[in-house]
Design an enzyme around this catalytic site. Structure first.
Site, short mmCIF file in Angstrom:
data_model
loop_
_atom_site.label_atom_id
_atom_site.label_comp_id
_atom_site.label_asym_id
_atom_site.label_seq_id
_atom_site.Cartn_x
_atom_site.Cartn_y
_atom_site.Cartn_z
N HIS A 1 0.83 -1.21 0.00
CA HIS A 1 0.00 0.00 0.00
C HIS A 1 0.87 1.26 0.00
CE1 HIS A 1 -3.77 -2.12 0.61
NE2 HIS A 1 -3.27 -2.75 1.66
N SER B 1 -6.62 -2.72 11.66
CA SER B 1 -6.39 -2.15 10.32
C SER B 1 -6.44 -0.63 10.30
CB SER B 1 -7.44 -2.69 9.34
OG SER B 1 -7.64 -4.06 9.51
N HIS C 1 -1.18 -1.14 13.58
CA HIS C 1 -0.79 -0.02 12.72
C HIS C 1 -0.39 1.17 13.59
CE1 HIS C 1 -1.50 -1.03 8.43
NE2 HIS C 1 -2.21 -2.01 8.96
N TYR D 1 -9.81 2.71 7.72
CA TYR D 1 -8.96 1.66 7.14
C TYR D 1 -7.69 2.30 6.59
CZ TYR D 1 -8.40 -2.81 4.59
OH TYR D 1 -7.97 -4.02 4.12
#
Length: 338
Positions: A17, A167, A198, A287
């Protein structure tokens, strides 16, 4: 702590990502070789949204999953080659092809309240003889007891391990602690628990440490924190803390530091860090992989990325709804011009 930690690197899956799913097989091979030499237990390789994730909605990859996985397999000696699959994106056929290429472990990922869609994929992975984990994404969106019920479903389908998957980088230490304890109350003692953190609130290492203190044995981390949003739990400081606590693991701290600084950071076209945009992800519970999509929409329509992200959080969007970010931007634009 007597149980040895199982440290899984996600630089080449979640980290996709951070580079918009663009990395050469040659770079994949170099990073895998460095991780393998540094002693990580498993290395996850795929498009950021898992097998077959390359699309206009999620973002096309520079290469196929198979090219990346083959490059990884060619450079592995010790670590377990792992991948991620989201039912509805990846199929049984994709899982079987990954197995043929050398993948021996898979995480089957669903939204935190949709574990039931993982049954077929978990069962097939078990039939193939794979190590299988359930991956309950956006775990902050379900209370501890509800999340544990979903974990219990994944266990019943055959998962060897179930993850608390933050997430959105939204969980605090208490939130992690409550969810891990809830898992442990309902899961079989033989079923492992994992943590996927995260860094959006700068709590990835702290949350992972708390998880281990509560009995988690599988920890996700990445070189230089390379991942969606502000990144994943950075493997170098986590391993340093593990050393300070005397926890058993197989990682070489200095080798990981070298790989992070020499191989991964030079690939980043946007710094993976806590800044005004990525902090907003955690603050709003969004997210993490929505970051680049929201930034693109903000540039296109002349909006503040944070405003878009706050509205995404207010509406409760979940993974797979990336296309709605443009709709939100257009709604916000209409409000400003009305």
């Amino acid at each position: 702590m007597t149980t040895r930690l199982f440290i899984q690197d996600v630089t080449l899956r979640d980290g996709m990502h951070a580079v918009r799913h663009r990395i050469t097989p040659e770079d994949v091979g170099r990073i895998v070789a460095a991780l393998d030499a540094a002693g990580v237990d498993a290395i996850e390789v795929a498009h950021g949204d898992g097998l077959a994730g390359g699309s206009l909605n999620y973002g096309p990859g520079s290469n196929t999953d198979w090219e990346w996985i083959e490059a990884a397999a060619d450079n592995l000696t010790h670590a377990r080659l792992t991948t991620l699959l989201l039912p509805g994106i990846g199929t049984i056929a994709h899982l079987e092809q990954a197995y043929r290429l050398g993948v021996r472990s898979v995480r089957i990922a669903t939204h935190c309240t949709e574990a039931d869609v993982s049954a077929q994929h978990i069962a097939t992975a078990r039939e193939l003889g794979m190590d299988v984990s359930g991956f309950l994404m956006m775990s902050h969106m379900a209370e501890a007891e509800q999340l544990a019920e979903q974990a219990e479903l994944m266990e019943s389908y055959g998962a060897h391990c179930v993850y608390v998957t933050d997430s959105g980088g939204r969980l605090t230490m208490d939130g992690v602690r409550d969810r891990v304890r809830a898992y442990r109350r309902v899961l079989d003692p033989a079923t492992e628990i994992g943590i996927h953190a995260h860094e959006n609130l700068s709590l990835a290492v702290a949350n992972s440490v708390v998880a281990v203190e509560e009995g988690v044995t599988r920890v996700d981390a990445s070189l230089a924190g390379h991942g969606a949003g502000a990144g994943n739990c950075p493997i170098e400081p986590f391993v340093a803390v593990a050393d300070l606590y005397g926890w058993k693991h197989s990682c070489d701290l200095f080798a990981l530091q070298d790989a992070a600084d020499d191989l991964v950071r030079p690939l980043q076209d946007r710094p993976v860090r806590v800044d005004r945009e990525t902090l907003t992800l955690g603050y709003a519970g969004v997210y993490s992989s929505f970051l680049r999509h929201a930034e693109a929409a903000a540039r296109r329509y002349g909006l503040d990325t944070r405003t878009i992200l706050l509205e995404v959080g207010r509406r409760g969007l979940v993974g797979g709804q990336e296309d709605l970010i443009v709709d939100i931007a257009l709604d916000l634009l209409a409000d400003t011009t009305a």
